[in-house]
Design a protein around this motif. Structure first.
Motif, mmCIF file in Angstrom:
data_model
loop_
_atom_site.group_PDB
_atom_site.id
_atom_site.type_symbol
_atom_site.label_atom_id
_atom_site.label_comp_id
_atom_site.label_asym_id
_atom_site.label_seq_id
_atom_site.Cartn_x
_atom_site.Cartn_y
_atom_site.Cartn_z
ATOM 1 N N ALA A 63 0.840 -1.192 0.000
ATOM 2 C CA ALA A 63 0.000 0.000 0.000
ATOM 3 C C ALA A 63 0.873 1.238 0.000
ATOM 4 N N LEU A 102 -8.904 -0.772 0.565
ATOM 5 C CA LEU A 102 -7.762 -1.367 1.260
ATOM 6 C C LEU A 102 -8.210 -2.012 2.560
ATOM 7 N N ASP A 116 -8.153 1.834 -2.830
ATOM 8 C CA ASP A 116 -7.592 0.485 -2.723
ATOM 9 C C ASP A 116 -6.123 0.455 -2.341
ATOM 10 N N HIS A 117 -5.460 1.611 -2.269
ATOM 11 C CA HIS A 117 -4.016 1.568 -2.078
ATOM 12 C C HIS A 117 -3.474 2.562 -1.057
ATOM 13 N N CYS A 129 -3.131 4.577 2.653
ATOM 14 C CA CYS A 129 -3.298 4.510 4.105
ATOM 15 C C CYS A 129 -2.636 5.747 4.708
#
Length: 406
Positions: free
Chosen positions: A112, A152, A206-207, A209
């Motif tokens: 991530a 994610l 989705d990727h 953080c």
């Protein structure tokens, strides 16, 4: 010129001896009308989707983003950076640290993008408006917290109410890999999820953080005065373009300063290409519909052969006779365009107000109905396209008059 317009106007609405001419003229105007209305509606819907996505990006992307043109990170302790931070037009100056790491929760591991942000990140952007679960928090006073993209979080099987630690792994930048103990070549940090967000773009949801910048610096071995980017929010009463130029001049060629459109340049470029291709496709359909004008004018000129001879004997020049039928074709096109613009705008306004056309059942998508945004420039371009094609379609059959009468 008034003579030609009056005759053309008379021919447009007068009853013809052959009913087929009236039918073909009506079909010609109707074809132009439908094509014009389709252009207005389709382009307005595309504008609506683009504006929705722009708003989602605006909720996360900063107004200005400073990044080095070469290398991955830079020092904040420079005169140029201090000058930018002290500018009165800069309301929020927030350093960022962004790298790729491994995110692990229980038995789930995924790579991530880890973005270390300052506590003022919520004032820098509108991230609170896109939080879908929990809250935005990267430090609770005792523990590091994280905020993940919804995709994610779903991939690793966690949500904002879980109390288990999320482990982050990144390779050490300076250490050598020990083949006997490769795990010792990794930096580790533990953080606890505080919330999830949704930009409705895979690259974010989705990727990505978000963690505290202190946690990111420890994980990626950056000093306290180092960052990979700086995010800026400007004051409301300043000229953003002028301030952007001023910051670029202060930092020099070693840094790039990008606004929101430049940060998402690929998306806006693709959106522009889609809009252009859609316009060309519908313009081609409009061109085919305009061919009916050629047939309508050809039939009208055959019927009005006697009238043409009368006009010639009364002193009208061949050029004036040609203009009569040229204006006739242009009026058919203009009438269809006007009706199409009115119908298209009416449909767009009704969709904006009532949302008749739904997206799915209203619960599967971000929006319940197709968004619509009418832009005056689109209307002007559509009008020009229709009139130019109508003129071309009217000129083609009238050119025969020039050859026969000159």
């Amino acid at each position: 010129m008034r003579f030609e317009l009056k005759i053309a106007w008379r021919y447009l609405f007068a009853k013809k001896s052959h009913n087929a001419i009236n039918i073909v003229s009506g079909v010609s105007a109707a074809g132009v009308c439908v094509s014009t209305a389709a252009l207005v509606c389709v382009l307005s819907v595309m504008n609506g989707f683009n504006r929705v996505i722009e708003q989602l990006f605006s909720a996360f992307d900063p107004e200005l983003l400073i990044q080095p043109t070469e290398g991955k990170y830079f020092s904040l302790d420079t005169d140029a950076m201090e000058q930018v931070a002290a500018m009165p037009e800069v309301a929020v100056f927030s350093p960022l640290v962004e790298e790729t790491a491994m995110v692990e929760y229980k038995d789930h591991q995924v790579p991530a993008r880890i973005m270390g942000v300052s506590d003022n990140f919520s004032t820098l952007t509108q991230i609170d408006s896109i939080i879908t679960d929990g809250e935005f928090m990267v430090w609770d006073g005792g523990f590091d917290r994280c905020v993940m993209g919804r995709g994610l979080a779903s991939t690793i099987g966690i949500n904002a109410h879980f109390v288990g630690g999320v482990r982050l792994y990144a390779p050490k930048r300076t250490a050598k890999i020990n083949v006997m103990r490769p795990d010792q070549a990794l930096n580790r940090e533990v953080t606890y999820i505080a919330g999830t967000f949704a930009v409705n773009q895979l690259d974010y949801d989705d990727h990505l953080c978000l963690v505290s910048i202190a946690c990111a610096r420890r994980l990626f071995e950056y000093a306290d005065n180092e960052a990979t980017a700086v995010a800026i929010r400007l004051s409301d009463d300043c000229s953003k373009k002028a301030v952007k130029k001023q910051i670029s001049a202060a930092l020099g060629k070693d840094f790039s300063v990008r606004d929101r459109y430049e940060q998402q340049a690929d998306f806006f470029r693709i959106a522009l290409m889609e809009k252009l291709l859609c316009t060309l496709l519908l313009a081609f359909i409009l061109m085919i519909a305009s061919f009916n004008i050629i047939g309508s004018l050809s039939m009208l000129m055959l019927e009005k052969q006697a009238d043409m001879q009368v006009f010639r004997h009364l002193g009208a020049s061949p050029k004036q006779v040609r203009r009569i039928f040229l204006f006739e074709g242009w009026m058919i096109s203009a009438l269809g365009a006007l009706c199409g613009l009115v119908i298209g705008l009416a449909l767009c306004l009704l969709q904006q107000e009532y949302g008749f056309l739904k997206l799915g059942n209203g619960y599967e998508y971000v929006l319940s109905a197709y968004p619509v945004a009418v832009e005056p420039m689109d209307i002007a371009v559509i009008a020009v396209i229709v009139l130019v094609m109508g003129f071309a379609a009217a000129w083609y059959p009238t050119r025969n008059i020039m050859r026969n009468e000159d």
